[in-house]
Design a protein around this motif. Structure first.
Motif, PDB file in Angstrom:
ATOM      1  N   GLN A  24      18.171  51.117  64.865  1.00 53.89           N
ATOM      2  CA  GLN A  24      17.119  51.489  65.808  1.00 53.89           C
ATOM      3  C   GLN A  24      16.847  50.351  66.793  1.00 53.89           C
ATOM      4  O   GLN A  24      16.711  50.579  68.004  1.00 53.89           O
ATOM      5  CB  GLN A  24      15.836  51.833  65.048  1.00 53.89           C
ATOM      6  N   LEU A  25      16.779  49.153  66.270  1.00 54.28           N
ATOM      7  CA  LEU A  25      16.528  48.007  67.138  1.00 54.28           C
ATOM      8  C   LEU A  25      17.677  47.784  68.117  1.00 54.28           C
ATOM      9  O   LEU A  25      17.466  47.392  69.267  1.00 54.28           O
ATOM     10  CB  LEU A  25      16.310  46.750  66.290  1.00 54.28           C
ATOM     11  N   HIS A  26      18.894  48.050  67.652  1.00 54.32           N
ATOM     12  CA  HIS A  26      20.052  47.914  68.538  1.00 54.32           C
ATOM     13  C   HIS A  26      20.033  48.993  69.616  1.00 54.32           C
ATOM     14  O   HIS A  26      20.343  48.720  70.784  1.00 54.32           O
ATOM     15  CB  HIS A  26      21.349  48.014  67.721  1.00 54.32           C
ATOM     16  N   ALA A  30      16.647  45.763  71.441  1.00 51.26           N
ATOM     17  CA  ALA A  30      15.874  44.617  70.963  1.00 51.26           C
ATOM     18  C   ALA A  30      16.805  43.553  70.392  1.00 51.26           C
ATOM     19  O   ALA A  30      16.503  42.357  70.439  1.00 51.26           O
ATOM     20  CB  ALA A  30      14.868  45.053  69.915  1.00 51.26           C
ATOM     21  N   VAL A  31      17.939  43.999  69.814  1.00 56.08           N
ATOM     22  CA  VAL A  31      18.935  43.071  69.288  1.00 56.08           C
ATOM     23  C   VAL A  31      20.314  43.452  69.813  1.00 56.08           C
ATOM     24  O   VAL A  31      20.565  44.604  70.188  1.00 56.08           O
ATOM     25  CB  VAL A  31      18.960  43.077  67.738  1.00 56.08           C
ATOM     26  N   SER A  32      21.187  42.478  69.862  1.00 57.30           N
ATOM     27  CA  SER A  32      22.608  42.696  70.131  1.00 57.30           C
ATOM     28  C   SER A  32      23.363  42.420  68.846  1.00 57.30           C
ATOM     29  O   SER A  32      22.890  41.677  67.983  1.00 57.30           O
ATOM     30  CB  SER A  32      23.101  41.764  71.238  1.00 57.30           C
ATOM     31  N   GLN A  43      30.955  42.341  58.538  1.00 55.01           N
ATOM     32  CA  GLN A  43      29.609  42.845  58.783  1.00 55.01           C
ATOM     33  C   GLN A  43      29.159  42.460  60.192  1.00 55.01           C
ATOM     34  O   GLN A  43      29.760  41.626  60.854  1.00 55.01           O
ATOM     35  CB  GLN A  43      28.641  42.300  57.754  1.00 55.01           C
ATOM     36  N   TYR A  44      28.082  43.071  60.625  1.00 56.30           N
ATOM     37  CA  TYR A  44      27.527  42.741  61.928  1.00 56.30           C
ATOM     38  C   TYR A  44      26.734  41.440  61.866  1.00 56.30           C
ATOM     39  O   TYR A  44      26.054  41.143  60.880  1.00 56.30           O
ATOM     40  CB  TYR A  44      26.596  43.853  62.426  1.00 56.30           C
ATOM     41  N   LEU A  45      26.812  40.690  62.950  1.00 53.58           N
ATOM     42  CA  LEU A  45      25.937  39.560  63.190  1.00 53.58           C
ATOM     43  C   LEU A  45      24.994  39.936  64.328  1.00 53.58           C
ATOM     44  O   LEU A  45      25.416  40.559  65.301  1.00 53.58           O
ATOM     45  CB  LEU A  45      26.732  38.307  63.560  1.00 53.58           C
ATOM     46  N   TYR A  46      23.736  39.556  64.192  1.00 53.47           N
ATOM     47  CA  TYR A  46      22.726  39.980  65.156  1.00 53.47           C
ATOM     48  C   TYR A  46      22.117  38.788  65.878  1.00 53.47           C
ATOM     49  O   TYR A  46      21.877  37.724  65.296  1.00 53.47           O
ATOM     50  CB  TYR A  46      21.603  40.753  64.441  1.00 53.47           C
ATOM     51  N   THR A  78      24.724  36.244  74.222  1.00 54.61           N
ATOM     52  CA  THR A  78      25.531  36.734  73.109  1.00 54.61           C
ATOM     53  C   THR A  78      26.951  36.193  73.166  1.00 54.61           C
ATOM     54  O   THR A  78      27.535  35.824  72.149  1.00 54.61           O
ATOM     55  CB  THR A  78      25.543  38.267  73.086  1.00 54.61           C
ATOM     56  N   GLU A  79      27.514  36.132  74.374  1.00 52.22           N
ATOM     57  CA  GLU A  79      28.887  35.652  74.523  1.00 52.22           C
ATOM     58  C   GLU A  79      29.013  34.194  74.090  1.00 52.22           C
ATOM     59  O   GLU A  79      30.018  33.799  73.503  1.00 52.22           O
ATOM     60  CB  GLU A  79      29.347  35.826  75.971  1.00 52.22           C
ATOM     61  N   ARG A  80      27.988  33.391  74.370  1.00 52.37           N
ATOM     62  CA  ARG A  80      28.044  31.990  73.953  1.00 52.37           C
ATOM     63  C   ARG A  80      28.054  31.879  72.432  1.00 52.37           C
ATOM     64  O   ARG A  80      28.738  31.024  71.866  1.00 52.37           O
ATOM     65  CB  ARG A  80      26.846  31.223  74.520  1.00 52.37           C
TER      66      ARG A  80
END
Length: 271
Positions: A24-26, A30-32, A43-46, A78-80
């Motif tokens: 939901q936040l993604h 609110a988060v990437s 797994q995902y990193l946020y 996020t790219e950094r």
């Protein structure tokens, strides 16, 4: 930056609940998120997304360059992080604090009252170092204040992945020696990946007096429990709250961030 497992451990009762909330936040940006390709977990990193960056515009430090100009967009931010060679180190550092938060959820008398990042800790104590006339400042991977068992213990974390020579790790202690003269005398936690490296550190520090406590521990052991060996007393392992700790002199000029034992309301945010 936190992984799905870390967020679940810190805040949720089940992984399914965490994944639903994070989805939901993604969706609302609110988060990437991106897939962790560094540890093989898949797994995902946020990290903060566009909306999260609006709510917390200053909560970012370039993992590779602390003095780098702030990113213009959340995509750049996020790219950094994705491109950082320090991802495994960041995840390992954060894991200690996540484990402490998780433990506090099971013990009403335990609390992580301060969690400061490497960049914020370095900046905060650099100002104190300048005021005290010291030429060096500490650069820990993190700083925390832990309360359990009726005691409050501050600590500086040096998260070691075994990639640096032991001499480099030991030279970091000089700055903590300087800080202990005018500031807090918190234990320095040398957390290492294996017992062989830990023993080498213990051998190197055997009989060496330090102005602040130094303790070694292993990545896989829970940091709140009996996971720490004092270099000056390498007997039975101690719980984190059993380590000696001193908040230092009550001097606003040289010790402006002195922790008050009355302030145990929750994690201290980074200003």
């Amino acid at each position: 930056m936190l992984s799905t497992d870390q967020i679940t451990t810190a805040l949720f009762s089940s992984r399914r609940s965490a994944r639903l909330r994070l989805a939901q936040l993604h969706q609302m940006e609110a988060v990437s998120r991106f897939v962790d390709v560094t540890t093989g977990s898949g797994q995902y990193l946020y990290t903060l997304g566009p909306l999260g960056a609006v709510v917390h515009p200053t909560q970012f430090n370039d993992p590779n360059h602390a003095d780098a100009r702030a990113p213009r967009t959340s995509i750049d931010r996020t790219e950094r992080i994705i491109g950082s060679r320090r991802l495994p180190h960041l995840l390992g550092t954060n894991q200690l604090f996540i484990d402490l938060i998780s433990y506090a959820r099971t013990d009403e008398h335990a609390r992580l009252s301060r969690w400061w990042s490497e960049q914020h800790t370095t900046a905060a104590f650099a100002a104190a170092s300048y005021a005290a006339g010291s030429g060096t400042g500490v650069q820990p991977d993190g700083h925390g204040i832990w309360h359990a068992g009726g005691r409050t213990v501050g600590f500086f974390l040096e998260h070691d992945n075994g990639t640096e020579p032991l001499g480099t790790v030991l030279r970091k202690l000089r700055a903590y020696e300087q800080l202990a003269i005018y500031g807090p005398r918190y234990p320095v936690l040398l957390r290492v990946p294996g017992r062989r490296r830990e023993q080498h550190l213990l051998d190197a520090l055997a009989g060496v007096p330090t102005a602040m406590p130094v303790a070694t521990g292993l990545h896989g052991e829970h940091p709140a429990g009996p996971a720490w060996t004092l270099t000056t007393d390498p007997g039975p392992r101690r719980w984190l709250h059993e380590l000696p700790s001193d908040h230092g002199p009550d001097n606003p000029a040289t010790n402006p961030h002195r922790f008050r034992d009355t302030d145990l309301s929750g994690p201290d945010p980074e200003p």
